[in-house]
Scaffold this active site. Structure first.
Site, PDB file in Angstrom:
ATOM      1  N   GLU A  74      65.689 -47.205 -65.944  1.00 56.45           N
ATOM      2  CA  GLU A  74      65.363 -47.353 -67.366  1.00 56.45           C
ATOM      3  C   GLU A  74      64.572 -46.157 -67.872  1.00 56.45           C
ATOM      4  O   GLU A  74      64.803 -45.661 -68.980  1.00 56.45           O
ATOM      5  CB  GLU A  74      64.558 -48.632 -67.590  1.00 56.45           C
ATOM      6  CG  GLU A  74      65.339 -49.914 -67.384  1.00 56.45           C
ATOM      7  CD  GLU A  74      64.583 -51.110 -67.932  1.00 56.45           C
ATOM      8  OE1 GLU A  74      64.415 -51.179 -69.160  1.00 56.45           O
ATOM      9  OE2 GLU A  74      64.161 -51.948 -67.129  1.00 56.45           O
ATOM     10  N   LEU A  75      63.630 -45.703 -67.061  1.00 58.67           N
ATOM     11  CA  LEU A  75      62.769 -44.589 -67.463  1.00 58.67           C
ATOM     12  C   LEU A  75      63.566 -43.335 -67.796  1.00 58.67           C
ATOM     13  O   LEU A  75      63.309 -42.666 -68.802  1.00 58.67           O
ATOM     14  CB  LEU A  75      61.758 -44.309 -66.345  1.00 58.67           C
ATOM     15  CG  LEU A  75      60.841 -43.098 -66.516  1.00 58.67           C
ATOM     16  CD1 LEU A  75      59.965 -43.244 -67.758  1.00 58.67           C
ATOM     17  CD2 LEU A  75      59.987 -42.914 -65.263  1.00 58.67           C
ATOM     18  N   ILE A  76      64.551 -43.004 -66.963  1.00 59.28           N
ATOM     19  CA  ILE A  76      65.273 -41.745 -67.168  1.00 59.28           C
ATOM     20  C   ILE A  76      66.208 -41.781 -68.369  1.00 59.28           C
ATOM     21  O   ILE A  76      66.807 -40.760 -68.713  1.00 59.28           O
ATOM     22  CB  ILE A  76      66.050 -41.328 -65.895  1.00 59.28           C
ATOM     23  CG1 ILE A  76      67.118 -42.360 -65.531  1.00 59.28           C
ATOM     24  CG2 ILE A  76      65.089 -41.093 -64.740  1.00 59.28           C
ATOM     25  CD1 ILE A  76      68.018 -41.928 -64.373  1.00 59.28           C
ATOM     26  N   ARG A  98      65.476 -39.233 -72.671  1.00 63.55           N
ATOM     27  CA  ARG A  98      66.085 -37.946 -72.353  1.00 63.55           C
ATOM     28  C   ARG A  98      65.217 -36.742 -72.708  1.00 63.55           C
ATOM     29  O   ARG A  98      65.528 -35.615 -72.323  1.00 63.55           O
ATOM     30  CB  ARG A  98      67.441 -37.859 -73.056  1.00 63.55           C
ATOM     31  CG  ARG A  98      68.430 -38.896 -72.515  1.00 63.55           C
ATOM     32  CD  ARG A  98      69.629 -39.084 -73.403  1.00 63.55           C
ATOM     33  NE  ARG A  98      70.390 -37.872 -73.580  1.00 63.55           N
ATOM     34  CZ  ARG A  98      71.404 -37.744 -74.439  1.00 63.55           C
ATOM     35  NH1 ARG A  98      71.748 -38.781 -75.189  1.00 63.55           N
ATOM     36  NH2 ARG A  98      72.057 -36.615 -74.544  1.00 63.55           N
ATOM     37  N   LEU A 139      62.057 -38.589 -55.975  1.00 61.81           N
ATOM     38  CA  LEU A 139      62.312 -38.692 -54.538  1.00 61.81           C
ATOM     39  C   LEU A 139      63.807 -38.841 -54.287  1.00 61.81           C
ATOM     40  O   LEU A 139      64.471 -39.658 -54.921  1.00 61.81           O
ATOM     41  CB  LEU A 139      61.550 -39.897 -53.986  1.00 61.81           C
ATOM     42  CG  LEU A 139      61.650 -40.230 -52.504  1.00 61.81           C
ATOM     43  CD1 LEU A 139      60.395 -40.974 -52.065  1.00 61.81           C
ATOM     44  CD2 LEU A 139      62.872 -41.073 -52.171  1.00 61.81           C
ATOM     45  N   SER A 140      64.324 -38.037 -53.349  1.00 66.20           N
ATOM     46  CA  SER A 140      65.749 -38.070 -53.030  1.00 66.20           C
ATOM     47  C   SER A 140      66.001 -38.939 -51.805  1.00 66.20           C
ATOM     48  O   SER A 140      65.457 -38.683 -50.727  1.00 66.20           O
ATOM     49  CB  SER A 140      66.269 -36.655 -52.767  1.00 66.20           C
ATOM     50  OG  SER A 140      67.584 -36.700 -52.241  1.00 66.20           O
ATOM     51  N   GLN A 141      66.834 -39.951 -51.973  1.00 67.68           N
ATOM     52  CA  GLN A 141      67.186 -40.805 -50.839  1.00 67.68           C
ATOM     53  C   GLN A 141      68.194 -40.133 -49.914  1.00 67.68           C
ATOM     54  O   GLN A 141      68.474 -40.660 -48.837  1.00 67.68           O
ATOM     55  CB  GLN A 141      67.733 -42.138 -51.339  1.00 67.68           C
ATOM     56  CG  GLN A 141      66.691 -43.008 -52.018  1.00 67.68           C
ATOM     57  CD  GLN A 141      67.262 -44.331 -52.488  1.00 67.68           C
ATOM     58  OE1 GLN A 141      68.422 -44.411 -52.888  1.00 67.68           O
ATOM     59  NE2 GLN A 141      66.453 -45.380 -52.454  1.00 67.68           N
ATOM     60  N   ARG A 196      55.084 -35.931 -78.503  1.00 66.62           N
ATOM     61  CA  ARG A 196      56.001 -36.731 -79.326  1.00 66.62           C
ATOM     62  C   ARG A 196      56.828 -37.668 -78.451  1.00 66.62           C
ATOM     63  O   ARG A 196      57.013 -38.849 -78.777  1.00 66.62           O
ATOM     64  CB  ARG A 196      56.910 -35.818 -80.136  1.00 66.62           C
ATOM     65  CG  ARG A 196      57.864 -36.570 -81.062  1.00 66.62           C
ATOM     66  CD  ARG A 196      58.721 -35.603 -81.860  1.00 66.62           C
ATOM     67  NE  ARG A 196      59.525 -36.298 -82.861  1.00 66.62           N
ATOM     68  CZ  ARG A 196      60.290 -35.683 -83.746  1.00 66.62           C
ATOM     69  NH1 ARG A 196      60.360 -34.355 -83.768  1.00 66.62           N
ATOM     70  NH2 ARG A 196      60.988 -36.381 -84.623  1.00 66.62           N
ATOM     71  N   ARG A 242      58.405 -48.895 -74.999  1.00 67.02           N
ATOM     72  CA  ARG A 242      58.279 -49.599 -73.725  1.00 67.02           C
ATOM     73  C   ARG A 242      56.995 -50.407 -73.556  1.00 67.02           C
ATOM     74  O   ARG A 242      56.898 -51.203 -72.611  1.00 67.02           O
ATOM     75  CB  ARG A 242      58.404 -48.593 -72.576  1.00 67.02           C
ATOM     76  CG  ARG A 242      59.724 -47.847 -72.551  1.00 67.02           C
ATOM     77  CD  ARG A 242      60.908 -48.770 -72.418  1.00 67.02           C
ATOM     78  NE  ARG A 242      62.151 -48.018 -72.226  1.00 67.02           N
ATOM     79  CZ  ARG A 242      63.309 -48.561 -71.897  1.00 67.02           C
ATOM     80  NH1 ARG A 242      63.401 -49.875 -71.734  1.00 67.02           N
ATOM     81  NH2 ARG A 242      64.394 -47.818 -71.753  1.00 67.02           N
TER      82      ARG A 242
END
Length: 254
Positions: free
Chosen positions: A92-94, A97, A104-106, A194, A203
């Site tokens: 949701e956060l990303i 834009r 973190l990369s899985q 902004r 949110r």
């Protein structure tokens, strides 16, 4: 048993500002708040502060926000390192834009010992937490088994380190498919003032998912400490269910 990760929002960077030596102007603020005022006054070259009602930094920025001249807020930024947040919440956060992200990369980081974030709707209910923990543990066990078998399959007879690194990434990217949305992730988020105001308005609302609402409230508390003239118009107050929301009477987006 999977350990739970508490939400943590850490301020790691903020805007600094230096007044150009050839500009006859000073203000009672510093950092991003001073930069925003400078940018606004640069539009009109109003260095002498001709309007006494906007002579202070706080009064000037409140006026800027109230009339919707929000573009000047884009010059100043804040960066947070956020941990104890679920993968589902960062999905949701990303969607915001105008922020910049490094997560973190899985594929590079094995998740054998990953923590989980208990959803607010489950939190505090012993029966539901038991079901949640059992499901999370089963997912991690499946991940570990898949990862071990995928690594054995993909490595084959390729002992070279370069190829081994690639094969490990390929194994992790396949095995991660069974990890729950509640898996903890860690992310650096940078946004201008902004963008942060828009995020808080969207949110910190009662209508937002509770996990991201908690994140928005935590970010707001940090932002008010950094730039009160820009963010202190948001009021945090509790709802009947004990959760918190934040609202403002001023313009949040033009």
């Amino acid at each position: 048993m999977a350990e739970t990760a508490p939400l943590r929002v850490q301020l790691i960077a903020r805007t600094e500002f230096t007044v150009p030596p050839d500009v006859p102007w000073e203000t009672d603020a510093e950092g991003g708040a001073a930069l925003v005022e400078f940018a606004g006054r640069a539009c009109y070259q109003s260095w002498s502060k001709p309007n006494p009602r906007t002579a202070t930094n706080a009064s000037y920025l409140r006026h800027i926000i109230d009339v919707g001249h929000l573009s000047v807020l884009e010059h100043a930024s804040v960066s947070f390192y956020i941990t104890g947040i679920s993968r589902s919440c960062t999905h949701e956060l990303i969607r915001h834009r105008h922020f910049s992200y490094s997560q973190l990369s899985q594929r590079y980081v094995p998740e054998n010992d990953s923590q989980v974030v208990v959803p607010p709707g489950i939190e505090g209910d012993a029966e539901l937490e038991g079901l949640f923990t059992a499901a999370a543990d089963a997912s991690r066990a499946a991940y570990a088994e898949l990862l071990a078998k995928l690594e054995a399959k993909l490595m084959g007879d390729e002992p070279r380190e370069g190829r081994a690194t690639l094969r490990r990434k390929q194994a992790r990217q396949a095995a991660r498919s069974v990890l729950p949305n509640a898996t903890e992730t860690r992310i650096v988020v940078t946004g201008n003032y902004r963008a942060w105001r828009h995020f808080i308005a969207m949110r910190a609302s009662e209508h937002a998912d509770l996990e991201i609402r908690r994140l928005a409230i935590a970010c707001l508390r940090e932002l008010v400490a950094v730039a009160p003239a820009v963010f202190a118009d948001f009021e945090i107050y509790p709802l009947a269910d004990g959760t918190e929301v934040a609202t403002t009477p001023l313009v949040t987006e033009a």
